[in-house]
Design a protein around this motif. Structure first.
Motif, PDB file in Angstrom:
ATOM      1  N   PHE A 196       0.830  -1.207   0.000  1.00  0.00           N
ATOM      2  CA  PHE A 196       0.000   0.000   0.000  1.00  0.00           C
ATOM      3  C   PHE A 196       0.861   1.251   0.000  1.00  0.00           C
ATOM      4  CE2 PHE A 196      -2.398   3.131   2.766  1.00  0.00           C
ATOM      5  CZ  PHE A 196      -3.314   3.500   1.800  1.00  0.00           C
ATOM      6  N   THR A 197       0.338   2.305  -0.611  1.00  0.00           N
ATOM      7  CA  THR A 197       0.978   3.612  -0.514  1.00  0.00           C
ATOM      8  C   THR A 197      -0.082   4.706  -0.472  1.00  0.00           C
ATOM      9  OG1 THR A 197       2.605   5.130  -1.493  1.00  0.00           O
ATOM     10  CG2 THR A 197       1.208   3.919  -3.026  1.00  0.00           C
ATOM     11  N   CYS A 198       0.185   5.702   0.342  1.00  0.00           N
ATOM     12  CA  CYS A 198      -0.624   6.922   0.366  1.00  0.00           C
ATOM     13  C   CYS A 198       0.273   8.034   0.885  1.00  0.00           C
ATOM     14  CB  CYS A 198      -1.862   6.774   1.241  1.00  0.00           C
ATOM     15  SG  CYS A 198      -1.540   6.715   3.028  1.00  0.00           S
ATOM     16  N   ALA A 199      -0.165   9.258   0.742  1.00  0.00           N
ATOM     17  CA  ALA A 199       0.609  10.378   1.276  1.00  0.00           C
ATOM     18  C   ALA A 199       0.412  10.446   2.794  1.00  0.00           C
ATOM     19  CB  ALA A 199       0.170  11.689   0.636  1.00  0.00           C
ATOM     20  N   PRO A 200       1.488  10.555   3.574  1.00  0.00           N
ATOM     21  CA  PRO A 200       1.348  10.617   5.042  1.00  0.00           C
ATOM     22  C   PRO A 200       0.915  12.008   5.505  1.00  0.00           C
ATOM     23  CG  PRO A 200       3.649  10.768   4.433  1.00  0.00           C
ATOM     24  CD  PRO A 200       2.895  10.573   3.150  1.00  0.00           C
ATOM     25  N   THR A 201      -0.268  12.423   5.064  1.00  0.00           N
ATOM     26  CA  THR A 201      -0.790  13.747   5.388  1.00  0.00           C
ATOM     27  C   THR A 201      -2.223  13.634   5.877  1.00  0.00           C
ATOM     28  OG1 THR A 201      -1.641  14.104   3.165  1.00  0.00           O
ATOM     29  CG2 THR A 201       0.635  14.789   3.568  1.00  0.00           C
ATOM     30  N   ILE A 202      -2.730  14.713   6.452  1.00  0.00           N
ATOM     31  CA  ILE A 202      -4.102  14.735   6.937  1.00  0.00           C
ATOM     32  C   ILE A 202      -5.078  14.532   5.787  1.00  0.00           C
ATOM     33  CG2 ILE A 202      -4.249  17.248   6.784  1.00  0.00           C
ATOM     34  CD1 ILE A 202      -6.005  14.972   9.373  1.00  0.00           C
ATOM     35  N   ASP A 203      -4.740  15.020   4.591  1.00  0.00           N
ATOM     36  CA  ASP A 203      -5.637  14.869   3.447  1.00  0.00           C
ATOM     37  C   ASP A 203      -6.017  13.412   3.237  1.00  0.00           C
ATOM     38  OD1 ASP A 203      -5.273  17.550   3.138  1.00  0.00           O
ATOM     39  OD2 ASP A 203      -4.713  17.473   1.026  1.00  0.00           O
ATOM     40  N   ASP A 204      -5.031  12.531   3.261  1.00  0.00           N
ATOM     41  CA  ASP A 204      -5.313  11.124   3.014  1.00  0.00           C
ATOM     42  C   ASP A 204      -5.893  10.421   4.237  1.00  0.00           C
ATOM     43  OD1 ASP A 204      -4.482  11.469   0.450  1.00  0.00           O
ATOM     44  OD2 ASP A 204      -2.918   9.944   0.481  1.00  0.00           O
ATOM     45  N   LEU A 205      -5.711  10.988   5.405  1.00  0.00           N
ATOM     46  CA  LEU A 205      -6.327  10.409   6.609  1.00  0.00           C
ATOM     47  C   LEU A 205      -7.832  10.638   6.645  1.00  0.00           C
ATOM     48  CD1 LEU A 205      -3.973  11.143   9.650  1.00  0.00           C
ATOM     49  CD2 LEU A 205      -4.837   8.906   8.916  1.00  0.00           C
ATOM     50  N   VAL A 206      -8.290  11.719   6.017  1.00  0.00           N
ATOM     51  CA  VAL A 206      -9.694  12.107   6.144  1.00  0.00           C
ATOM     52  C   VAL A 206     -10.638  11.002   5.700  1.00  0.00           C
ATOM     53  CG1 VAL A 206     -11.444  13.692   5.257  1.00  0.00           C
ATOM     54  CG2 VAL A 206      -9.253  14.575   6.018  1.00  0.00           C
ATOM     55  N   SER A 207     -10.342  10.365   4.566  1.00  0.00           N
ATOM     56  CA  SER A 207     -11.237   9.321   4.072  1.00  0.00           C
ATOM     57  C   SER A 207     -11.347   8.163   5.057  1.00  0.00           C
ATOM     58  CB  SER A 207     -10.760   8.814   2.709  1.00  0.00           C
ATOM     59  OG  SER A 207     -10.978   9.784   1.707  1.00  0.00           O
ATOM     60  N   TRP A 208     -10.245   7.786   5.689  1.00  0.00           N
ATOM     61  CA  TRP A 208     -10.279   6.719   6.687  1.00  0.00           C
ATOM     62  C   TRP A 208     -11.117   7.140   7.894  1.00  0.00           C
ATOM     63  CZ3 TRP A 208      -8.369   2.185   5.053  1.00  0.00           C
ATOM     64  CH2 TRP A 208      -7.431   2.193   4.022  1.00  0.00           C
ATOM     65  N   ILE A 209     -10.988   8.394   8.298  1.00  0.00           N
ATOM     66  CA  ILE A 209     -11.767   8.901   9.439  1.00  0.00           C
ATOM     67  C   ILE A 209     -13.262   8.863   9.119  1.00  0.00           C
ATOM     68  CG2 ILE A 209     -12.254  10.969  10.812  1.00  0.00           C
ATOM     69  CD1 ILE A 209      -9.252  11.637  10.588  1.00  0.00           C
ATOM     70  N   TYR A 210     -13.624   9.294   7.912  1.00  0.00           N
ATOM     71  CA  TYR A 210     -15.030   9.243   7.512  1.00  0.00           C
ATOM     72  C   TYR A 210     -15.549   7.802   7.520  1.00  0.00           C
ATOM     73  CZ  TYR A 210     -14.899  14.108   5.781  1.00  0.00           C
ATOM     74  OH  TYR A 210     -14.801  15.468   5.669  1.00  0.00           O
TER      75      TYR A 210
END
Length: 408
Positions: A196-210
């Motif tokens: 897996f890869t994603c950017a380690p930023t809040i932007d990419d965390l948001v979808s997981w939080i939702y």
């Protein structure tokens, strides 16, 4: 990203008169000649530059007027736009990412468009997806007209999966978090292969939080519930993928890895199974030397409900009355079905207009999943914007949109 002076002070000053004293946004004496259709956009690759060049030619054919665009790499676009707004050198129409719209609208840097829409019987706002209409609204007013809108999705390297004897995921049924984590671990190998890869930023965390049922801002949009159990569950899940399960490429340079293209660069190397990203990367992923596709975002406790992102064109408040008619015609042309057909056929992103949807064609084979998610036929998605006090860093996201069509 930060500028050398506070964004709030800069834009507040502009709204209180800075723009008026520095001249019209289209009236810089050293710029294009009067009557030129001037507009700005971010662009970070040769492929994107070609799309916007096609837009410029389309504007000239349709409007019978010269088109002059200013293209800026995406990371530097907000800072450059700030400087252009206060120096009187911004275009008649400027592109705004959805998370920037409340920031500029609340500070008076861009004008509401409701009067122009109401006075134009030929303009059909209903042709735009509800999600982008919500993203483009603030305080019950429309501040932008969308040109793209799309949910976060999951890219996968079909070639890598087949090489490891793993069946491709369902094109319509989202994987559970447990299934996704197990697959990511299975597909991670000691010698430079990652799950897996994603950017380690809040932007990419948001979808997981939702997807965990959490949020980034509360209903009043003035405090953050990131310490709520749902948000913490999502944060721990993603952090574990990085530091416990070690299914992601190593972060050698946190500053460099925070760049929006970091996950894309990892995926294009061909040794990563899954990438979290949006359909806006289809144009760039098409050059990958392997077979790939997209599937819905993994489903957490609240289901597959990632954030929806969108962008639009807006008119700065400093545009002179004499130029307003031209600015509105330019904005309509840039967001017309014909222009968005160019955008969609190039694979740049899913167009904001329903009437242009058919132009966003494969590859990949499952590209139609984007529109099915937006229509609520598969999984779901949540429009995201930043609050009025948000900054250009993109660190503030909320599932509650400030427009009249807000929806969870």
């Amino acid at each position: 990203m930060s500028s050398s002076f506070p964004r709030r002070a800069l834009l507040k000053g502009a709204a209180l008169g800075g723009l008026a004293t520095t001249g019209a946004l289209s009236g810089c004496s050293s710029g294009p000649p009067p009557g030129t259709a001037t507009w700005s956009m971010w662009s970070s690759s040769p492929e994107e530059n070609r799309v916007w060049a096609d837009f410029g030619r389309y504007v000239e054919r349709r409007m019978h007027i010269r088109s002059a665009s200013t293209l800026t790499p995406s990371d530097g676009y907000p800072t450059k736009l700030d400087l252009q707004l206060v120096s009187g050198t911004a275009g008649m129409v400027t592109a705004l990412n959805g998370w920037l719209i409340p920031t500029y609208a609340s500070r008076g840097a861009h004008r509401p468009l409701d009067d122009l829409i109401a006075a134009d019987p030929d303009f059909d706002l209903d042709d735009f997806y509800p999600a982008i209409r919500s993203i483009s609204s603030f305080a019950d007013h429309t501040y932008a007209i969308g040109f793209d809108v799309a949910p976060t999705v999951l890219y996968y390297n079909r070639t890598l999966l087949e090489r490891n004897g793993v069946d491709p995921p369902s094109p319509t049924e989202p994987m559970s978090w447990d299934t996704f984590r197990d697959l990511a671990i299975e597909l991670s190998k000691p010698k430079d292969q990652y799950g897996f890869t994603c950017a380690p930023t809040i932007d990419d965390l948001v979808s997981w939080i939702y997807c965990a049922g959490g949020d980034v801002l509360d209903g009043d949009r003035d405090t953050s519930p990131l310490d709520a159990p749902e948000a913490l569950q999502a944060i721990h899940y993603v952090v574990d993928l990085f530091v416990k399960d070690r299914v992601t490429p190593p972060i050698d340079n946190l500053v460099a890895q925070n760049a929006s293209g970091a996950s894309l660069a990892n995926f294009l190397q061909g040794n990563v199974a899954f990438m979290q990203n949006g359909p806006w990367q289809v144009l760039n992923v098409r050059k990958a030397p392997f077979t790939w596709d997209i599937v819905p975002f993994p489903a957490g406790p609240a289901g597959s409900t990632p954030r929806v992102s969108g962008s639009g064109f807006a008119i700065p408040s400093g545009v002179k009355d004499d130029d307003l008619d031209l600015a509105w015609r330019l904005l309509k042309t840039l967001t017309s079905t014909g222009a968005l057909n160019i955008y969609a056929r190039a694979g740049r992103n899913n167009p904001a207009r329903v009437s242009a949807a058919s132009a966003f064609e494969p590859p990949p084979a499952n590209l139609g999943i984007v529109q099915r998610i937006l229509k609520g036929e598969v999984a779901a998605a949540i429009p995201s914007t930043s609050p009025p006090t948000g900054t250009a860093s993109g660190c503030c996201w909320a599932r509650t949109c400030p427009g009249p069509s807000s929806a969870r």
